[in-house]
Design a protein around this motif. Sequence first.
Motif, short mmCIF file in Angstrom:
data_model
loop_
_atom_site.label_atom_id
_atom_site.label_comp_id
_atom_site.label_asym_id
_atom_site.label_seq_id
_atom_site.Cartn_x
_atom_site.Cartn_y
_atom_site.Cartn_z
N GLN A 1 84.07 17.24 -25.22
CA GLN A 1 83.37 18.16 -25.76
C GLN A 1 82.44 19.40 -25.12
O GLN A 1 82.13 20.37 -25.77
N GLN A 2 82.82 19.18 -23.73
CA GLN A 2 82.08 20.31 -22.85
C GLN A 2 83.06 21.55 -22.74
O GLN A 2 82.79 22.47 -22.29
N ILE A 3 84.46 21.20 -23.37
CA ILE A 3 85.25 22.38 -23.30
C ILE A 3 85.06 23.22 -24.45
O ILE A 3 85.16 22.87 -25.57
N ARG B 1 88.84 20.63 -33.94
CA ARG B 1 87.93 21.50 -34.12
C ARG B 1 88.56 22.77 -35.11
O ARG B 1 87.97 23.35 -35.68
N GLY B 2 89.86 22.70 -35.36
CA GLY B 2 90.67 23.49 -36.08
C GLY B 2 91.98 22.86 -36.44
O GLY B 2 91.95 21.96 -37.37
N ASP B 3 93.16 23.43 -36.31
CA ASP B 3 94.40 22.84 -36.93
C ASP B 3 94.65 21.74 -35.73
O ASP B 3 94.95 22.19 -34.69
N TRP B 4 94.55 20.52 -36.29
CA TRP B 4 94.97 19.32 -35.61
C TRP B 4 96.53 19.29 -35.07
O TRP B 4 97.09 18.88 -33.93
N GLN B 5 97.30 20.28 -35.74
CA GLN B 5 98.88 20.20 -35.45
C GLN B 5 99.21 20.75 -34.02
O GLN B 5 100.04 20.67 -33.20
N LEU B 6 98.20 21.89 -33.27
CA LEU B 6 98.22 22.37 -32.13
C LEU B 6 98.22 21.47 -31.20
O LEU B 6 98.82 21.30 -30.27
N THR C 1 91.96 26.81 -27.55
CA THR C 1 93.06 26.35 -27.03
C THR C 1 92.96 25.11 -26.17
O THR C 1 93.67 24.22 -26.11
N ALA C 2 91.93 25.46 -25.19
CA ALA C 2 91.85 24.43 -24.18
C ALA C 2 91.51 23.17 -24.70
O ALA C 2 91.84 22.14 -24.12
N TYR C 3 90.47 23.06 -25.71
CA TYR C 3 89.93 21.85 -26.32
C TYR C 3 91.32 21.21 -26.94
O TYR C 3 91.36 19.90 -26.99
N ALA C 4 92.05 22.08 -27.72
CA ALA C 4 93.37 21.44 -28.51
C ALA C 4 94.11 20.90 -27.46
O ALA C 4 94.52 19.63 -27.67
N ASP C 5 94.52 21.43 -26.56
CA ASP C 5 95.17 20.93 -25.21
C ASP C 5 94.77 19.61 -24.87
O ASP C 5 95.09 18.46 -24.62
#
Length: 905
Positions: free
Chosen positions: A743-745, A779-784, A749-753
């Motif tokens: 959660q600190q990210i 936080r957005g599109d889970w498919q990433l 994009t880094a969070y999805a990764d």
Amino acid sequence: MQVFAATGHLWVNTMNAMPTHPIDEELAMLGAGKTAAACEKIVAQHGSLVKSACLRVLRDEGLAEDAAQETFMLLIKKASSLPPSTPLAGWLYHAACRTALNHQRAAIRRRARENSIELMNQMIPDAQPNPWTEIEPHLDEAMLTLPPRQRDLVVQCYFQNRTQRSAAAALGCSESVVSRELGAALEALRQFFTRRHVAVSAVALAALLPAHAASASMAGGTALVTAMVAAPASTSLVAALLTSKVLLTTAVMTCTLTVAAVGYHLTTSGSHGSDRRNSSAAGAVAADRGSPNKMSVGVAKKGTWEARFEFTSAMALEERKKQVLLESDPDARYALLQQMGVGLSRAGFDKLIAQGMDASVAPWRDTFAVLENRTDMFDNYLMAWSNENPLAALNWVASQPDGGLGMRKQLLYALEAGQFQPDTLREWISNLKKESMQKEAALALEWLDNPSSLIARLGTGGNDGFLVDLAMLRSGERLDWAAFGSRLGAGKSAIVARAMRQVLDSGLSLQTITPFLQGLATSADPHISVGAVTLMRAAYGQADVDYRVALGLAADCEKAGMGNYKISVFKGWAVADPEAALQYTARLKDLASMRHVLSALSPLPDDTTLVAMMAGTPPVAQDIALAALYSRSTEGLSARLQRIMESTTVVDQVEAAKEVLRNLPFADAPAAAQWLKQQPAGKSRQEMALALSRRLAAVDPQTALELILSEGLSGREYDEAMSHAVKQFSAQNDMEQSTRFIQQITDPTAYADALGQIAMVKFAGRPQEAYAYLQKHSRGDWQLAALQMLSELQYNKLGNIDANAAEILKLDLPKMGPDVAKRASNFCRVWIDHQVPVTTPLAWTQQLPSPMGRATRLQLARRNELKPATLEQFHTWTQTASISQAERAQLQTVLQKRLADPRVK
């Protein structure tokens, strides 16, 4: 002395053009509409293949029959979606293995959740020792590691005894390709069995497989054909089988599909324990074979089911070991050991933990090692148990389905530790029931009396590897080295390589092993008489060895299946002529080999002498050498790093410091992070933070993540460092803590990764469960995050890469933007690493949305990891592929440039 001349090679692509895959007639008929003739022909042609595969996994005639029937019903369900060119034999074999394994694994997981688990006697019957009984328990596991085309060819040519010409026609390739692929497949199988301590040659495999691999027969063929014809496409397998009465009772079918690897007792209200009748999950089948207890649905309702776990095969044992190794809670892990019958005391278990030798998984990569059936870490428990009660540990190991292999390892440990006297071992051997085990254990007894007497047995049977291991116990004390070398020289190079490695690891002096080398020199095989002898003398640092020739010999011996001795040669060269070794590696810019040379230097030169030794070499090589020199000093870590930063001899102080930080002992990483905070902020500190971050992540993921974020890092190394920190933390902590950790990210994009990394570690091989987690926490599109997970190298090491390829295509790729091409090209590279033709992932890219497919293929063509042969295959594919002329020209330009680059060759 005969010397292998170093030669240049001009590789020419002579592969025949691949013809179009023919259509499988029976499969095409099923796809168009089921007919009794097609179903009957398929069952008649492939029934033995499918039944034999199921029988090897489940080790029970009735259970195997049920699994085989389910496999054919699965074919009916999938027929309309399979391409007409699908090799039907290969598809059925793969489906049979997976069906049987799924039954077995589901049962094991079910039993693991219950507390009343007890062991039963193994179902594997006693067998006379022969090569087939050694390889049979591992055959299907080995087959599933082969690339699909090689597996299909082995199934057709060796399981079903088809000619290479007919297999070539069926798979749409030339006979020369079939011959080459079969040779590669047999060698891969041989190497797999070698890793399982089963010595068998490729020639022997070519003889054994046709005789045994598909010898079982289907019992219910007629009823099965009726069920296949009657089953509608939408009907579930269970419903189709029950409705058509393929199996004899409804209750039995339910048990089979639910708990295929579990045996049951049926206890009625008035029965006594002595009156209980054993029943398999296919009890009705057993009843027809003469059991006095014919079950009915009514009887089953009146009684109670009392489950007892049974290791039905070596694969089931591996599954239980996995459960132990993947369990993070020590109390639960110890309970699982007790349920398996491992009698290690709690004090002994806790001692392993205190010593850092507990076999439970901690590093995230170990999770995947376990899931890939590499469960050697479990041996720590058995060795600790042997320290307490060697006979009890040995009895347990010998009673397991892989008893012969496990017994050898356990015996070697006990003998090395001096835990047995001859009389004790002799009495234990007399109580063994299997003749094959008695003979192998007798070899251990013979070692106690006279190790050199074992030498005469080399080359006379299938136990050469075990004989070498016994001979080398306690560094080969009391061994006739000359006779040992001569006898080995007359045998197989792979067994010689086994002895070579153990000799090098033993630390024996050259004087001690000189008679051994003299014996090897009498071999008629130049890989032994020249290659092995020269490599051993090189590894011992002999001044009269031509080390450049030795490196060539190391490459030749590696191709001959004798292992990699390159590092040993470089370390020996460092002893014989350190300046020449440093010059050679530095001028080639082979920094990895130069590090091996530096690690073997003794005594250490001062920095002035080291620079003089490397005069004329690239400055970066000299800086790395100086960094290695400083890192081996006795000063504290901060003093060593500061010495590098203030050095006037080092040309690029930051690069040298990065070299030290990349190769720090893990325990020093936190101290290095503290030193780094004291350095001036700026680009240099960022670069050093990147170098340290992966090392730091292994021991302190939280500090590593803080370092990555505070320094504002970016680029490929940032991605790798972030990924490593997240994966390591999630391996060491539970799901809730891991989710809080990322959660600190703040970067989306880094969070999805990072979310994808957690899913990869926690849901390895279980994409649907992973998707649910990703949807909940995205936080957005889970498919990433799903794409990140599915394209990871480790996630595709579980025999699931084809399934993951299909899962990627199900994602809403157009919404994800340019990141798709990067992930997809990485996935293709991973796919190629699985030894599949490059045409397979290239064909897959054509199913991606058009712009993404083009970008993926272009990025793949530019990847430095692709080897020349792969680039040539890629170039050939572009000539006939259904792509635009503009893309064809662009790809061919890139590929031709890559092939012309001398560094690629």
